[in-house]
Write a protein that holds these residues in place. Structure first.
Motif, short mmCIF file in Angstrom:
data_model
loop_
_atom_site.label_atom_id
_atom_site.label_comp_id
_atom_site.label_asym_id
_atom_site.label_seq_id
_atom_site.Cartn_x
_atom_site.Cartn_y
_atom_site.Cartn_z
N VAL A 18 -24.43 12.93 -18.21
CA VAL A 18 -24.42 12.08 -19.40
C VAL A 18 -25.57 11.09 -19.35
N SER A 20 -28.40 8.55 -22.24
CA SER A 20 -28.61 7.98 -23.56
C SER A 20 -30.09 8.06 -23.89
N SER A 48 -25.97 -0.33 -18.98
CA SER A 48 -24.83 0.32 -19.62
C SER A 48 -24.18 1.39 -18.75
N TYR A 50 -25.85 4.28 -17.56
CA TYR A 50 -26.45 5.60 -17.68
C TYR A 50 -27.54 5.80 -16.62
N GLN A 297 -22.34 0.19 -23.82
CA GLN A 297 -21.39 -0.02 -22.73
C GLN A 297 -20.01 0.52 -23.09
N THR A 299 -19.41 2.88 -25.30
CA THR A 299 -19.51 4.34 -25.43
C THR A 299 -19.48 4.99 -24.05
N ARG A 300 -20.17 4.39 -23.09
CA ARG A 300 -20.15 4.97 -21.73
C ARG A 300 -18.74 4.94 -21.17
N ARG A 304 -16.37 8.24 -20.13
CA ARG A 304 -15.69 8.36 -18.82
C ARG A 304 -14.22 8.70 -19.03
#
Length: 308
Positions: A18, A20, A48, A50, A297, A299-300, A304
């Protein structure tokens, strides 16, 4: 419309990486005063959670691979892909100009250790002004140009730079709906041309991402994770709003508030038994500079919770 029929189930589990992209920070252009500085993007994407990024518009991030390697490495970031824009349906007349653009991006992507080049077809109407640039459907000759030259692009990019092209169906381009995506896939060599399935763009154009993954799984080489707001999309469709203004209205929204549901998409992708990048791209141009970080943040954390 061409129908999709399920393929046989595939055993095994994919590894999903994953990341961004600058797009999630409102970056559409190499240089634009409405966009955050590249240093801030790198700081915040790392903050964030990533580890992977795309290069975004060529020239937004430093094009010196030594400098870019230094800047990404100290933030714990790695590059998954570069992005190029093409108009190959116009035929041989555009090849040299297209290749010059592709080569610049491919050199940098290769130097940064990336293995993919995301290929976006040219827009039939301007994404800022909405001006109609050409018809929204291709002639049979233009389809032949598009498929044959995309195969050539895939072959030459692989041979010269060791990269795999992944073609990105996109709103306001000629590769958009299920019908056109299927026609494009059926007209190209699977060894040379794979797909970057953008879940938001495909939903924007009426497609079902899970269905596409289950049917054409061997052609899915890369994912962009994105959602659309169905209420705004309905208005966009009813009033034939161009893509750029639609984005400004918020048609691409923060997960999990839109469609498609990303959990089932990731579950379908996991069954393909291949390594896949899944890069978050929430189109937000233009946006306030403080808006992207908290969205990224959240979205991450959401991804998960979906096991990604």
């Amino acid at each position: 419309m061409t129908s999709l029929s399920p393929q046989s189930p595939v055993s095994g589990v994919s590894r999903i990486r994953v990341g961004s992209a600058p797009d999630s920070w409102g970056v559409w252009f190499p240089d634009d005063p409405a966009q955050v500085p590249w240093q801030r993007f790198l700081d915040e994407v790392a903050q964030s959670g990533y580890e992977w990024i795309e290069l975004g518009p060529y020239g937004y991030l430093p094009t010196d691979p030594v400098l870019l390697t230094e800047e990404t490495s100290k933030r714990g970031l790695k590059v998954s892909a570069g992005t190029v824009f093409t108009g190959l349906h116009h035929g041989e007349a555009v090849w040299e100009k297209t290749w010059a653009h592709v080569a610049d991006n491919a050199v940098l992507a290769q130097a940064m250790g990336a293995k993919h080049l995301v290929v976006i077809p040219s827009f039939w109407r301007d994404d800022k002004s909405g001006e109609v640039l050409e018809p929204d459907t291709l002639t049979p000759e233009q389809w032949r140009n598009l498929t044959s030259l995309t195969e050539r692009l895939g072959k030459e990019v692989r041979e010269r730079y060791g990269l795999q092209i992944v073609v990105h169906p996109h709103a306001d381009t000629h590769i958009d709906s299920e019908e056109n995506v299927v026609r494009f896939l059926d007209g190209t060599d699977s060894d040379l041309v794979s797909l970057c399935l953008d879940t938001g763009h495909y939903a924007y154009c009426g497609g079902d991402s899970v269905k596409l993954i289950e049917t054409y799984g061997e052609r899915i080489g890369y994912l962009h994770l994105k959602q659309v707001d169905p209420e705004i999309l309905a208005d966009v469709r009813a009033n034939q709003v161009p893509f750029g203004p639609a984005v400004a209205r918020g048609v691409m929204c923060e997960p999990p508030t839109g469609v498609p549901a990303l959990g089932p998409v990731l579950e379908a992708a996991q069954k393909l038994d291949v390594d896949l990048f899944a890069i978050v791209e929430q189109d937000m141009y233009p946006c306030e500079p403080d808006a992207p970080l908290p969205i990224a943040q959240r979205t991450r954390a959401f991804l998960r919770s979906c096991g990604a």
